[in-house]
Enzyme design. Sequence first.
Site, PDB file in Angstrom:
ATOM      1  N   LYS A 123       0.852  -1.195   0.000  1.00  0.00           N
ATOM      2  CA  LYS A 123       0.000   0.000   0.000  1.00  0.00           C
ATOM      3  C   LYS A 123       0.885   1.241   0.000  1.00  0.00           C
ATOM      4  O   LYS A 123       1.521   1.570   0.990  1.00  0.00           O
ATOM      5  CB  LYS A 123      -0.920   0.048   1.227  1.00  0.00           C
TER       6      LYS A 123
ATOM      7  N   GLY B 123       7.072   4.672   8.026  1.00  0.00           N
ATOM      8  CA  GLY B 123       6.219   5.838   8.219  1.00  0.00           C
ATOM      9  C   GLY B 123       6.538   6.491   9.544  1.00  0.00           C
ATOM     10  O   GLY B 123       7.624   6.306  10.095  1.00  0.00           O
ATOM     11  N   SER B 124       5.568   7.228  10.071  1.00  0.00           N
ATOM     12  CA  SER B 124       5.834   7.978  11.304  1.00  0.00           C
ATOM     13  C   SER B 124       5.814   7.041  12.512  1.00  0.00           C
ATOM     14  O   SER B 124       5.215   5.951  12.464  1.00  0.00           O
ATOM     15  CB  SER B 124       4.786   9.069  11.471  1.00  0.00           C
ATOM     16  N   THR B 125       6.428   7.498  13.577  1.00  0.00           N
ATOM     17  CA  THR B 125       6.487   6.691  14.796  1.00  0.00           C
ATOM     18  C   THR B 125       5.083   6.446  15.349  1.00  0.00           C
ATOM     19  O   THR B 125       4.763   5.330  15.786  1.00  0.00           O
ATOM     20  CB  THR B 125       7.401   7.392  15.825  1.00  0.00           C
TER      21      THR B 125
ATOM     22  N   THR C 257       2.181   6.267  13.713  1.00  0.00           N
ATOM     23  CA  THR C 257       1.461   5.257  12.920  1.00  0.00           C
ATOM     24  C   THR C 257       2.098   3.884  13.126  1.00  0.00           C
ATOM     25  O   THR C 257       1.389   2.875  13.197  1.00  0.00           O
ATOM     26  CB  THR C 257       1.463   5.628  11.415  1.00  0.00           C
ATOM     27  N   GLY C 258       3.417   3.858  13.240  1.00  0.00           N
ATOM     28  CA  GLY C 258       4.107   2.587  13.479  1.00  0.00           C
ATOM     29  C   GLY C 258       3.604   1.917  14.752  1.00  0.00           C
ATOM     30  O   GLY C 258       3.396   0.696  14.787  1.00  0.00           O
TER      31      GLY C 258
ATOM     32  N   GLU D  39      10.206   0.935  10.142  1.00  0.00           N
ATOM     33  CA  GLU D  39      11.188   1.999   9.848  1.00  0.00           C
ATOM     34  C   GLU D  39      10.479   3.312  10.130  1.00  0.00           C
ATOM     35  O   GLU D  39       9.573   3.689   9.381  1.00  0.00           O
ATOM     36  CB  GLU D  39      11.597   1.957   8.366  1.00  0.00           C
TER      37      GLU D  39
ATOM     38  N   CYS E 253      13.649  10.794   6.335  1.00  0.00           N
ATOM     39  CA  CYS E 253      13.556  10.211   7.690  1.00  0.00           C
ATOM     40  C   CYS E 253      14.845  10.437   8.460  1.00  0.00           C
ATOM     41  O   CYS E 253      14.824  10.686   9.653  1.00  0.00           O
ATOM     42  CB  CYS E 253      13.234   8.729   7.591  1.00  0.00           C
TER      43      CYS E 253
ATOM     44  N   GLU F 257       9.948  15.377  15.636  1.00  0.00           N
ATOM     45  CA  GLU F 257      10.442  15.295  14.258  1.00  0.00           C
ATOM     46  C   GLU F 257       9.692  16.354  13.445  1.00  0.00           C
ATOM     47  O   GLU F 257       8.462  16.372  13.432  1.00  0.00           O
ATOM     48  CB  GLU F 257      10.144  13.910  13.683  1.00  0.00           C
TER      49      GLU F 257
HETATM   50  P1  NAD Z   1       2.462   8.085   7.996  1.00  0.00           P
HETATM   51  O1  NAD Z   1       2.824   7.275   9.181  1.00  0.00           O
HETATM   52  O2  NAD Z   1       1.388   9.094   8.134  1.00  0.00           O
HETATM   53  O3  NAD Z   1       1.984   7.126   6.798  1.00  0.00           O
HETATM   54  C1  NAD Z   1       2.798   6.104   6.297  1.00  0.00           C
HETATM   55  C2  NAD Z   1       1.924   5.084   5.583  1.00  0.00           C
HETATM   56  O4  NAD Z   1       1.062   4.473   6.546  1.00  0.00           O
HETATM   57  C3  NAD Z   1       1.002   5.666   4.513  1.00  0.00           C
HETATM   58  O5  NAD Z   1       0.899   4.755   3.436  1.00  0.00           O
HETATM   59  C4  NAD Z   1      -0.339   5.768   5.230  1.00  0.00           C
HETATM   60  O6  NAD Z   1      -1.440   5.730   4.360  1.00  0.00           O
HETATM   61  C5  NAD Z   1      -0.291   4.538   6.112  1.00  0.00           C
HETATM   62  N1  NAD Z   1      -1.128   4.575   7.319  1.00  0.00           N
HETATM   63  C6  NAD Z   1      -1.565   5.656   8.016  1.00  0.00           C
HETATM   64  N2  NAD Z   1      -2.302   5.254   9.077  1.00  0.00           N
HETATM   65  C7  NAD Z   1      -2.323   3.894   9.058  1.00  0.00           C
HETATM   66  C8  NAD Z   1      -2.894   2.894   9.895  1.00  0.00           C
HETATM   67  N3  NAD Z   1      -3.625   3.199  10.982  1.00  0.00           N
HETATM   68  N4  NAD Z   1      -2.693   1.591   9.593  1.00  0.00           N
HETATM   69  C9  NAD Z   1      -1.947   1.249   8.506  1.00  0.00           C
HETATM   70  N5  NAD Z   1      -1.385   2.153   7.673  1.00  0.00           N
HETATM   71  C10 NAD Z   1      -1.565   3.465   7.944  1.00  0.00           C
HETATM   72  O7  NAD Z   1       3.807   8.725   7.478  1.00  0.00           O
HETATM   73  P2  NAD Z   1       4.004   9.766   6.287  1.00  0.00           P
HETATM   74  O8  NAD Z   1       3.539  11.111   6.732  1.00  0.00           O
HETATM   75  O9  NAD Z   1       3.447   9.194   5.047  1.00  0.00           O
HETATM   76  O10 NAD Z   1       5.620   9.761   6.152  1.00  0.00           O
HETATM   77  C11 NAD Z   1       6.457  10.520   6.932  1.00  0.00           C
HETATM   78  C12 NAD Z   1       7.004   9.710   8.087  1.00  0.00           C
HETATM   79  O11 NAD Z   1       7.681   8.558   7.600  1.00  0.00           O
HETATM   80  C13 NAD Z   1       8.068  10.471   8.878  1.00  0.00           C
HETATM   81  O12 NAD Z   1       7.845  10.274  10.247  1.00  0.00           O
HETATM   82  C14 NAD Z   1       9.381   9.818   8.455  1.00  0.00           C
HETATM   83  O13 NAD Z   1      10.423   9.922   9.372  1.00  0.00           O
HETATM   84  C15 NAD Z   1       8.954   8.412   8.242  1.00  0.00           C
HETATM   85  N6  NAD Z   1       9.914   7.719   7.370  1.00  0.00           N
HETATM   86  C16 NAD Z   1      10.775   6.805   7.913  1.00  0.00           C
HETATM   87  C17 NAD Z   1      11.740   6.169   7.108  1.00  0.00           C
HETATM   88  C18 NAD Z   1      12.732   5.160   7.669  1.00  0.00           C
HETATM   89  O14 NAD Z   1      13.329   4.429   6.894  1.00  0.00           O
HETATM   90  N7  NAD Z   1      12.939   5.108   8.969  1.00  0.00           N
HETATM   91  C19 NAD Z   1      11.797   6.477   5.751  1.00  0.00           C
HETATM   92  C20 NAD Z   1      10.914   7.428   5.244  1.00  0.00           C
HETATM   93  C21 NAD Z   1       9.965   8.039   6.063  1.00  0.00           C
END
Ligand code: NAD
Length: 506
Positions: free
Chosen positions: A184, A237-239, A241-242, A260, A295, A394
């Site tokens: 996704k 993604g973000s911490t 959401t992770g 990540e 990130c 962040e």
């Molecule tokens: P995000 O967490 O908002 O979204 C990431 C993904 O998760 C998107 O596809 C989103 O649709 C999906 N998502 C959102 N809510 C969800 C849920 N409840 N269940 C499942 N999936 C869900 O992050 P973002 O704003 O898209 O990206 C920016 C963040 O990503 C920053 O915090 C950045 O540091 C992090 N990031 C980390 C790395 C790494 O390798 N550590 C790399 C790139 C970005």
Amino acid sequence: MTDLFNPNDLDVHSGHFIDGEISSGGDPQFDVIRPSDLGTQGTLADASAQSVERAVHSARRAFEQSGWATMAPRERAGILRRWADLVDRDAALLARLESSVSCRPYQEVFMRDVRVVSGSLRFFGEYCDKVDGRVTSTPNDTLSLTLSEPWGVVAGIVPWNFPLILSAWKFAPAMAAGNCVVLKPSELTPYAITHVAQLALEAGVPRGVFNILQGHGATAGSALVKSPEVDYITFTGSTATGAQVMADAALHGLKPVSLELGGKSPQVVFADAPQLDAAAAIVAAGATYNAGQVCFAGSRLVIEASIEDMFIEKVVKHMTKFRIGATWSKETTLPPTIHGQQLERIHQIVTTTLSEGAELLCGGQRLEGLNGAHHYAPTLLRGVTPEMTVYREEVFGPVLAVQTFESFDEAVALADHPTFGLAASVHTTDINKAMSAARQIQAGTVWINDWGRRSDFTSPFGGYKQSGHGKDMGLAGFQKYRKQKAVWILGQQPAPAPSGEHRLAG
Ligand code: NAD
């Protein structure tokens, strides 16, 4: 401004890619907006529960019936190599599809991001027939084999900042390891990956092995995580959401998860750094590259007090030299911020930190791009302390927070963030100092006298602390997509003694 392509000329697919077919499955559609000029690039399907189920079923069926998991590993490697060649063939189209809706400048996507996709397929394809199981050291009357097997259906969820690269870091090793994938992408940057998936079919990947599910995170992403047919989840993604993904995965089948996540990474500069001019350029780029939407952005400068003024002056010079513009313009050096809400968040963090006592040395302003597109001026905040908002959060924007130190121990203590541990850098000519700092700073990657440019498929990438766990890339980034099984073969047992002998012996 020289435009490298016209985004209005691009055809995009609004549907999912499931079982080798593009279809929106009757799902509701929403608009996908270009951050560069706020135009609408196209629409996108928002996956319903039925579409999530269809995508996961497709992957499950392919895992059980397509032969992908069971084919000779070398044959799988050959298909991945063909796929890589097709990605390179279509690099220009992929770069247009990617940069039109993301913040990635076209030239960088063409030169780098697309090559990371083809490179990932080639690199992880090599592991197919070169990573073996083991025979462990057991007594001679037994043989214990450690076999590794694919998990089955892997769900990959990725963000918008490097859509193609971060997707490839997941689907290439997962598929090389014999899994079938439902990926996704972010709802903000959905299009290029669909073309990559079409190329998989052309290369000979069986239908259903690689599926793309489109839609919002809170609905489509969440349903994917909770699906009972998903065996493993790999998330970037973000911490926040992770954490949600991990909780949902635990409550819905106790699925394994690799994460990540975000960062607040320090660039530590000692007074004995080699070539302070070059170090200042690296520090500025580390904080502002891709408008800080990285990130591992080097968002904190930790600088030795004796060179603070002189070094900051050099950094500011680099941070004030930029040209805003669209991702498709040749001259753009500072791409847009992904959307207005994110721009407001950046500005809020900056203004709050100023009210907390930090000093603004450059930036601190919103800038208007094409048709009002959102850009943020590279910003340097001096005199930052650990209590301030910019230290704790962040930002994901081009904002550099400066802290100073007097001693080595203080430098390491400041570099070590209480929450995040994604990356760090250390600038010094003293190898002992460099190695001690590298060992002591709790971060998944440490660069010495550099920032970010040195990364390679061979080297694992991932965070410590709340920056995540599990690695992408490297051998670890392949092995996590296989589970271990122990098989015990017993040697011939000595014949049981006649019962009388037992009695005699007793
Ligand atoms: P995000 O967490 O908002 O979204 C990431 C993904 O998760 C998107 O596809 C989103 O649709 C999906 N998502 C959102 N809510 C969800 C849920 N409840 N269940 C499942 N999936 C869900 O992050 P973002 O704003 O898209 O990206 C920016 C963040 O990503 C920053 O915090 C950045 O540091 C992090 N990031 C980390 C790395 C790494 O390798 N550590 C790399 C790139 C970005």
